[in-house]
Motif scaffolding. Structure first.
Motif, PDB file in Angstrom:
ATOM      1  N   UNK A 102     -10.905  -1.011 -10.261  1.00 44.02           N
ATOM      2  CA  UNK A 102     -11.148  -2.222 -11.131  1.00 44.02           C
ATOM      3  C   UNK A 102      -9.619  -2.412 -11.616  1.00 44.02           C
ATOM      4  N   UNK A 103      -9.045  -1.318 -12.008  1.00 48.59           N
ATOM      5  CA  UNK A 103      -7.584  -1.314 -12.554  1.00 48.59           C
ATOM      6  C   UNK A 103      -6.715  -2.146 -11.415  1.00 48.59           C
ATOM      7  N   UNK A 104      -6.707  -1.702 -10.471  1.00 50.02           N
ATOM      8  CA  UNK A 104      -6.116  -2.340  -8.995  1.00 50.02           C
ATOM      9  C   UNK A 104      -6.107  -3.834  -9.036  1.00 50.02           C
ATOM     10  N   UNK A 105      -7.486  -4.239  -9.022  1.00 46.23           N
ATOM     11  CA  UNK A 105      -7.693  -5.836  -9.103  1.00 46.23           C
ATOM     12  C   UNK A 105      -7.075  -6.360 -10.346  1.00 46.23           C
ATOM     13  N   UNK A 106      -7.183  -5.741 -11.490  1.00 43.14           N
ATOM     14  CA  UNK A 106      -6.325  -6.470 -12.501  1.00 43.14           C
ATOM     15  C   UNK A 106      -4.798  -6.290 -12.214  1.00 43.14           C
ATOM     16  N   UNK A 107      -4.292  -5.596 -11.498  1.00 42.90           N
ATOM     17  CA  UNK A 107      -2.835  -5.384 -11.384  1.00 42.90           C
ATOM     18  C   UNK A 107      -2.412  -6.171 -10.388  1.00 42.90           C
ATOM     19  N   UNK A 108      -3.274  -7.284  -9.815  1.00 45.93           N
ATOM     20  CA  UNK A 108      -3.066  -8.138  -8.754  1.00 45.93           C
ATOM     21  C   UNK A 108      -3.028  -7.537  -7.484  1.00 45.93           C
ATOM     22  N   UNK A 109      -3.854  -6.720  -7.267  1.00 47.92           N
ATOM     23  CA  UNK A 109      -3.765  -5.904  -5.967  1.00 47.92           C
ATOM     24  C   UNK A 109      -5.160  -5.976  -5.432  1.00 47.92           C
ATOM     25  N   UNK A 120     -10.477   3.035 -11.605  1.00 47.64           N
ATOM     26  CA  UNK A 120      -9.119   3.040 -11.018  1.00 47.64           C
ATOM     27  C   UNK A 120      -9.244   1.693  -9.933  1.00 47.64           C
ATOM     28  N   UNK A 157      -3.959   5.930 -12.366  1.00 49.78           N
ATOM     29  CA  UNK A 157      -3.949   6.270 -10.997  1.00 49.78           C
ATOM     30  C   UNK A 157      -3.727   7.796 -11.030  1.00 49.78           C
ATOM     31  N   UNK A 165      -4.756 -13.927  -9.731  1.00 47.68           N
ATOM     32  CA  UNK A 165      -3.668 -12.761  -9.599  1.00 47.68           C
ATOM     33  C   UNK A 165      -2.515 -13.239 -10.598  1.00 47.68           C
TER      34      UNK A 165
END
Lengths: 259, 252
Positions: free
Chosen positions: B120-127, B118, A110, A94
């Motif tokens: 995968x985008x969350x994973x990339x955003x540190x979530x 979306x 989103x 992260x």
């Protein structure tokens, strides 16, 4: 275009320009019997844009998903900003991802959030703390960087394909990444919008001194954005050179791409 | 679908449930998203669940009345309708309505997020997308279905009172006393407890179908559809299990 942001640390412009920020060394990955990457190696230097070309299904998108840790490699090492991606735990990954941007081919905005919330999402989820005023300034600046300052309150569904791509890039830029991974940034866009995105990629590189690994098979995009071009074929880095060098390459496999 | 594939799917869902517990008890806790999902699953389902609860109570009373009058047992109508609503009809109807509305919603939402990268985008955003999307929805469904059931029961009982009063006058006090006097904890508690499991199953199946949806728009449709079918079936199977366990424990 705009003054440098206050809260987030900028990319290190004083660093050694020849420093490798991303090293992919002998990486292999197979899905069952399908060997997508076989002993693939590539080095990205600070401030450099490399475009990886290859046929559809050659494993280009898989490669950048390995770089950002969305996929695990079978063997080989990927070192990003001095850290081995495979050796990082969840929190370490992260933290590394705060320095990496990823522009998805489908933009991956989103749907249920406004443009502003889309941009704030990575900012609020990362290990960074900002005041609401700093957040607002970062959103404003990221949107101005991509030329869409008045879209903050809109929903992604209200935007055109090119605008969505720009917003996705703004969402990537808001964390001031040192490396940006672009997955087919101009696919599905008309030629004019595609060129605008290409110029935006160059502007971002100059303004924030970012390095970029760009996946594309759009020749105009490759010509406009690449400092170096790598050809991914049969899972390995088949050829690597400048755009002009690749164009002049007589090897049939390389030549076919540049006709 | 063969028996082996059903068993394999059950095993995968069980592992998925195990991951929900593992990730759910580990920080960081997504409280804000959980509250939002409680609003979506609970509050936004209330009009639908309330309306079906009202119709259920009214229809039960009106259909039961001629038979009960025939046997001279019309004074038992409140008890019979009350018991039926609280023990079976309320939980089942609420479970099915939530499986239809919320299960399909979760299945379609998560699968379209999967298809458009979306997640995968969350994973990339540190979530952690599993924690942010799955754990919150499963927990919200687990908490909200019991609340919706209790409210649906109350609305159903009110409708029963209205139904009884269409053919005569019964006071609210008499109606309430007749039901409350006959109710025991053994009647109410298992009926409420099982709804937690209904909610958990609906949330879990919806999330499972959506989170592991096939790529493409067909996958979105299939995820939404199978979330409803499997969720509704799970409600019936869990209800059967609850009745068997209650009988074994001598609660009925």
């Amino acid at each position: 275009m705009l003054p440098a942001p206050t809260p987030a640390p900028p990319a290190a412009p004083t660093a050694n320009p020849a420093e490798a920020v991303l090293t992919i060394a002998n990486v292999s990955l197979a899905f069952g019997e399908n060997h997508v990457l076989q002993d693939f190696s590539l080095t990205l230097l600070r401030g450099e844009n490399i475009v990886v070309m290859g046929k559809s299904g050659a494993g280009k998108s898989v490669l950048i998903k390995c770089v950002i840790g969305l996929l695990q490699t079978d063997s080989g090492t990927i070192t990003v900003l001095g850290q081995d991606v495979a050796a990082l735990d969840h929190n370490g990954l992260d933290r590394l991802r705060t320095k990496l941007g990823f522009l998805f081919q489908s933009n991956a905005l989103y749907d249920s959030m406004t443009v502003r919330d889309n941009l704030l999402f990575p900012l609020r989820r990362q290990w960074l703390t900002h005041t609401p005023a700093q957040e607002a300034e970062l959103v404003k600046q990221a949107l101005e960087d991509v030329g869409l300052a008045d879209t903050a309150a809109k929903m992604p569904a209200e935007l055109s394909g090119g605008m969505r791509k720009r917003i996705a890039l703004a969402r990537t830029l808001i964390l001031r990444p040192e490396i940006i991974l672009y997955d087919e940034p101009t696919t599905g866009l008309d030629p004019i919008t595609g060129r605008e995105i290409d110029h935006l990629i160059r502007e971002v590189q100059k303004k924030y001194n970012t390095s970029a690994l760009i996946i594309s098979h759009d020749l105009a995009c490759v010509r406009l954005t690449a400092d170096r071009v790598a050809l991914l074929s049969e899972g390995r880095c088949y050829a690597e050179d400048t755009y002009a060098g690749m164009q002049a390459n007589a090897d049939p496999q390389v030549h076919d791409f540049f006709v | 679908m063969s028996v082996s594939s059903i068993l394999a799917e059950t095993g995968t869902v069980t592992r998925f449930a195990g991951r929900v517990f593992r990730e759910g008890f580990r920080p960081r806790f997504e409280v804000q998203e959980l509250l939002y999902q409680c609003y979506v699953i609970g509050y936004q389902s209330l009009p639908l669940v309330g309306l079906t609860g009202f119709i259920m109570g009214l229809v039960l009373t009106l259909r039961l009345r001629p038979t009960m009058v025939q046997f001279g047992a019309d004074s038992w109508i409140p008890v019979m309708v009350g018991m039926t609503i609280i023990q079976e009809m309320g939980p089942i109807i609420t479970g099915l309505m939530v499986a239809g509305k919320v299960g399909s919603n979760i299945g379609a939402e998560l699968s379209s997020m999967r298809v458009t990268e979306q997640i995968d985008a969350m994973s990339v955003s540190g979530t952690n997308p599993f924690k942010y999307l799955v754990v919150t929805r499963v927990l919200a469904a687990t908490l909200m279905v019991p609340v919706l059931t209790v409210l649906s029961d109350a609305i159903g009982l009110f409708a029963a009172y209205v139904g009884i009063n269409t053919n005569g006058v019964t006071t609210v006090a008499l109606f309430t006393n007749q039901i409350v006097a006959r109710l025991t904890f053994g009647d109410v508690l298992p009926a409420v407890i099982k709804t937690f499991f209904f909610g958990f199953a609906i949330g879990l199946i919806g999330c499972y179908k959506g989170y592991y949806a096939d790529k493409g728009t067909e996958g979105v449709g299939r995820a939404a559809n199978s979330a409803v079918v499997a969720g509704s079936l799970a409600v019936f199977l869990l209800d059967l299990l609850a009745v068997l366990i209650s009988s074994l424990l001598g609660l009925y």
